[in-house]
Design a protein around this motif. Sequence first.
Motif, mmCIF file in Angstrom:
data_model
loop_
_atom_site.group_PDB
_atom_site.id
_atom_site.type_symbol
_atom_site.label_atom_id
_atom_site.label_comp_id
_atom_site.label_asym_id
_atom_site.label_seq_id
_atom_site.Cartn_x
_atom_site.Cartn_y
_atom_site.Cartn_z
ATOM 1 N N VAL A 54 0.836 -1.267 0.011
ATOM 2 C CA VAL A 54 -0.012 0.032 0.073
ATOM 3 C C VAL A 54 0.910 1.353 -0.002
ATOM 4 O O VAL A 54 1.869 1.192 0.767
ATOM 5 N N GLN A 55 0.727 2.071 -1.052
ATOM 6 C CA GLN A 55 1.557 3.415 -1.045
ATOM 7 C C GLN A 55 0.524 4.627 -0.526
ATOM 8 O O GLN A 55 -0.326 4.535 -0.955
ATOM 9 N N PHE A 56 1.248 5.521 -0.100
ATOM 10 C CA PHE A 56 0.451 6.826 0.439
ATOM 11 C C PHE A 56 1.539 7.991 -0.020
ATOM 12 O O PHE A 56 2.844 7.715 0.049
ATOM 13 N N GLY A 57 1.013 8.906 -0.531
ATOM 14 C CA GLY A 57 2.053 10.124 -1.197
ATOM 15 C C GLY A 57 1.266 11.391 -1.248
ATOM 16 O O GLY A 57 0.112 11.492 -1.073
ATOM 17 N N ASN A 58 2.137 12.275 -1.526
ATOM 18 C CA ASN A 58 1.668 13.481 -1.889
ATOM 19 C C ASN A 58 2.449 13.902 -3.152
ATOM 20 O O ASN A 58 2.868 12.949 -3.882
ATOM 21 N N ALA A 59 2.773 15.293 -3.648
ATOM 22 C CA ALA A 59 3.502 15.520 -4.656
ATOM 23 C C ALA A 59 4.845 15.352 -4.684
ATOM 24 O O ALA A 59 5.329 15.034 -5.962
ATOM 25 N N PHE A 63 5.518 6.830 0.534
ATOM 26 C CA PHE A 63 5.783 5.821 1.423
ATOM 27 C C PHE A 63 5.060 4.394 1.202
ATOM 28 O O PHE A 63 3.784 4.201 0.607
ATOM 29 N N VAL A 64 5.855 3.554 1.053
ATOM 30 C CA VAL A 64 5.269 2.101 0.488
ATOM 31 C C VAL A 64 5.474 1.213 1.668
ATOM 32 O O VAL A 64 6.510 0.960 2.448
ATOM 33 N N LEU A 65 4.535 0.493 1.976
ATOM 34 C CA LEU A 65 4.301 -0.483 3.137
ATOM 35 C C LEU A 65 4.069 -1.866 2.899
ATOM 36 O O LEU A 65 2.900 -1.978 1.946
ATOM 37 N N CYS A 66 4.490 -2.815 3.221
ATOM 38 C CA CYS A 66 3.996 -3.974 3.046
ATOM 39 C C CYS A 66 3.121 -4.422 3.658
ATOM 40 O O CYS A 66 2.902 -4.180 5.187
ATOM 41 N N ALA A 67 2.020 -4.967 3.271
ATOM 42 C CA ALA A 67 0.551 -5.192 4.102
ATOM 43 C C ALA A 67 0.631 -6.303 4.662
ATOM 44 O O ALA A 67 0.010 -6.355 5.908
ATOM 45 N N ASP A 72 -1.363 -3.127 10.755
ATOM 46 C CA ASP A 72 -2.027 -2.215 11.592
ATOM 47 C C ASP A 72 -1.473 -1.074 11.605
ATOM 48 O O ASP A 72 -2.377 0.058 11.652
ATOM 49 N N LEU A 73 -0.425 -0.628 10.889
ATOM 50 C CA LEU A 73 -0.039 0.842 10.587
ATOM 51 C C LEU A 73 -0.687 1.397 9.448
ATOM 52 O O LEU A 73 -1.428 2.458 9.465
ATOM 53 N N ILE A 74 -1.066 0.028 8.277
ATOM 54 C CA ILE A 74 -1.691 0.985 7.115
ATOM 55 C C ILE A 74 -3.200 1.208 7.781
ATOM 56 O O ILE A 74 -3.827 2.164 7.298
ATOM 57 N N GLY A 75 -3.789 0.235 8.392
ATOM 58 C CA GLY A 75 -5.320 0.601 8.978
ATOM 59 C C GLY A 75 -5.344 1.916 9.751
ATOM 60 O O GLY A 75 -6.316 2.565 9.685
ATOM 61 N N TRP A 76 -4.328 1.986 10.488
ATOM 62 C CA TRP A 76 -4.427 3.364 11.323
ATOM 63 C C TRP A 76 -4.062 4.458 10.470
ATOM 64 O O TRP A 76 -4.921 5.394 10.883
ATOM 65 N N VAL A 95 -10.411 -3.660 -2.399
ATOM 66 C CA VAL A 95 -9.069 -4.315 -1.904
ATOM 67 C C VAL A 95 -8.946 -3.998 -0.443
ATOM 68 O O VAL A 95 -8.780 -4.957 0.698
ATOM 69 N N LEU A 96 -8.807 -2.690 -0.021
ATOM 70 C CA LEU A 96 -8.368 -2.246 1.252
ATOM 71 C C LEU A 96 -9.592 -2.706 2.279
ATOM 72 O O LEU A 96 -9.187 -3.432 3.425
#
Length: 131
Positions: A54-59, A63-67, A72-76, A95-96
């Motif tokens: 799961v990737q989170f980003g701005n311009a 940040f790339v996180l292994c599910a 728990d960090l992704i859910g948070w 998917v999420l």
Amino acid sequence: MSCYQTPYGTVTFVDSPLDVEAFESFLSANTTMAVDTETTGLDIFAPGFRVRLVQFGNATEAFVLCALTYPDLIGWALGKGHQLVMHNATYDALVLSNSKLAGLDELYARTIDTRVMAHILDPRGKQDGSV
């Protein structure tokens, strides 16, 4: 820290406590972020289907996180109430949700889908010249 500079900005693969701290700081500093998933296929309901990343980003930052490592960090992160931007949110939100990382209704309420926006700007199909 697994941090890479690209022509577009910084990509951090979260794999240490320092990376987690940097990701948490990123979440605190941003009210809107893009979210994307990488999966084992396209059929959400197929046996063995799972979210890989799961990737989170701005311009300028991503940040790339292994599910499997950081569910728990992704859910948070998804539950913090940020405005979310997804391309084809129907797929990523399902998917999420099916992976128990976030609630579907709660995600949809805060998500802008750029695929829908692109279709509004150019409703033609690819066969008719759309990009």
